[in-house]
Design an enzyme around this catalytic site. Structure first.
Site, PDB file in Angstrom:
ATOM      1  N   ASP A 151       0.864  -1.184   0.000  1.00 11.64           N
ATOM      2  CA  ASP A 151       0.000   0.000   0.000  1.00 11.64           C
ATOM      3  C   ASP A 151       0.894   1.225   0.000  1.00 11.64           C
ATOM      4  OD1 ASP A 151      -2.199   1.685   0.096  1.00 11.64           O
ATOM      5  OD2 ASP A 151      -2.433   1.533   2.260  1.00 11.64           O
ATOM      6  N   SER A 152       0.329   2.333  -0.446  1.00 14.90           N
ATOM      7  CA  SER A 152       1.088   3.582  -0.419  1.00 14.90           C
ATOM      8  C   SER A 152       1.312   4.052   1.012  1.00 14.90           C
ATOM      9  CB  SER A 152       0.337   4.670  -1.202  1.00 14.90           C
ATOM     10  OG  SER A 152      -0.939   4.883  -0.647  1.00 14.90           O
ATOM     11  N   CYS A 179      -4.285  -1.386  -2.075  1.00 17.04           N
ATOM     12  CA  CYS A 179      -4.416   0.061  -2.236  1.00 17.04           C
ATOM     13  C   CYS A 179      -5.353   0.282  -3.414  1.00 17.04           C
ATOM     14  CB  CYS A 179      -3.042   0.686  -2.514  1.00 17.04           C
ATOM     15  SG  CYS A 179      -3.062   2.437  -2.945  1.00 17.04           S
ATOM     16  N   CYS A 185     -11.696   2.810  -0.069  1.00 17.29           N
ATOM     17  CA  CYS A 185     -10.353   3.187   0.388  1.00 17.29           C
ATOM     18  C   CYS A 185     -10.070   2.394   1.648  1.00 17.29           C
ATOM     19  CB  CYS A 185     -10.267   4.688   0.676  1.00 17.29           C
ATOM     20  SG  CYS A 185      -8.683   5.208   1.399  1.00 17.29           S
ATOM     21  N   THR A 186      -8.867   1.872   1.757  1.00 18.59           N
ATOM     22  CA  THR A 186      -8.555   0.977   2.868  1.00 18.59           C
ATOM     23  C   THR A 186      -8.431   1.702   4.206  1.00 18.59           C
ATOM     24  OG1 THR A 186      -6.206   1.133   2.262  1.00 18.59           O
ATOM     25  CG2 THR A 186      -7.454  -0.754   1.416  1.00 18.59           C
TER      26      THR A 186
END
Length: 278
Positions: A14-15, A77, A196-197
């Site tokens: 993920d970012s 993501c 969105c996580t």
């Protein structure tokens, strides 16, 4: 990144921190496997970046996880899944290693929506990048052409989570404002996807401003079930996944900062190592 001496972990990228909500649900369902989590926190957020930049950053992360011995990488993501997944799958993997796999989290979410919405009118909230990509609308309408998809970008929700402002008046203001915006688009919406996580951490607040009967879907459970199904259908991938129940955490930012913030998402202390993937 230093090479992992025991290759075979499942990579989760993920970012930032939101992918930890996905990893946590995967670990609950599939605790036997080894995992490597990589957060590109030094370059987060991805949500407002261009397609080209998100693709480049995501490809760097995928390559770093491959170097660690991962044969399977989950892009946990939504922005990376929306802006980079297809190009990596179609253009890069055949040249990098056709035996490795990269999976996203939009398709599994789209697959289950047809069994949940009764009115066939749904809403999706996400980062500006995810909403702009229209990836959810495209995937859902491929599978269910009859479903009406309404979308709304919530640019302030991620900063609220990452700054631990869940219970602030500012959180209430933005969540109420954005919920009113998405629900006012279509009075028949009966299901809302949190695209969105980070958003599961705002679930209690979101429910405060949701009408009774609105189904609110977080992704983690469905991604975990989809991964389990994928591994069952692809024994050639599954048999190369190591099973010691171990997880390693890496960040491109400060390890101490990641450790502190990760506790918000995981409710436990973890060990973290800082790496460079550029």
């Amino acid at each position: 990144m230093k090479k992992n001496l025991t290759p075979g972990s499942i990579g989760v990228f993920d970012s930032g921190y939101g992918g930890l909500t996905i990893l946590s649900e995967i670990q609950k369902l599939l605790p036997q496997y080894d995992y490597i989590y990589l957060g590109d926190n030094s370059r987060a957020p991805y949500g407002t970046r261009s397609f080209d930049v998100v693709y480049e950053f995501t490809k760097q992360a995928v390559l770093a996880l491959f170097e660690q011995g991962c044969n399977l990488v989950i892009l946990a993501c939504n922005t990376a899944s929306a802006k980079a997944l297809r190009t990596i799958q179609q253009n890069d993997l055949p040249h990098i290693n056709p035996n490795k796999r990269v999976l996203g989290i939009i398709r599994p979410t789209a697959e289950i929506i047809g069994n949940i919405s009764k009115t066939r009118h749904i809403g999706i909230v996400g980062t500006p990048g995810t909403i702009q990509s229209e990836s959810y609308s495209i995937e859902i309408n491929k599978l269910y052409p009859d479903i009406i998809v309404n979308t709304h970008a919530c640019p302030m929700w991620v900063p609220i989570v990452e700054n631990n402002e869940f219970n602030s008046p500012g959180a209430d203001y933005f969540i109420q404002k954005d919920m009113n915006s998405i629900l006012s688009k279509d009075e028949s919406i009966d299901t809302l996807i949190l695209g969105c996580t980070h958003y599961p951490l705002l679930l209690d607040k979101i429910r405060q401003y949701a009408p009774s009967g609105l189904q609110i879907l977080t992704q983690g459970k469905y991604i975990a079930e989809s991964l389990e199904n994928y591994l069952n259908r692809h024994p050639e991938i599954e048999e190369n996944c190591t099973k010691h129940g171990e997880t390693k955490y890496y960040t491109t930012e400060s390890a101490s900062k990641f450790k502190e913030s990760a506790s918000i998402f995981l409710n436990k202390e973890i060990e973290v190592e800082r790496v460079n993937i550029e």
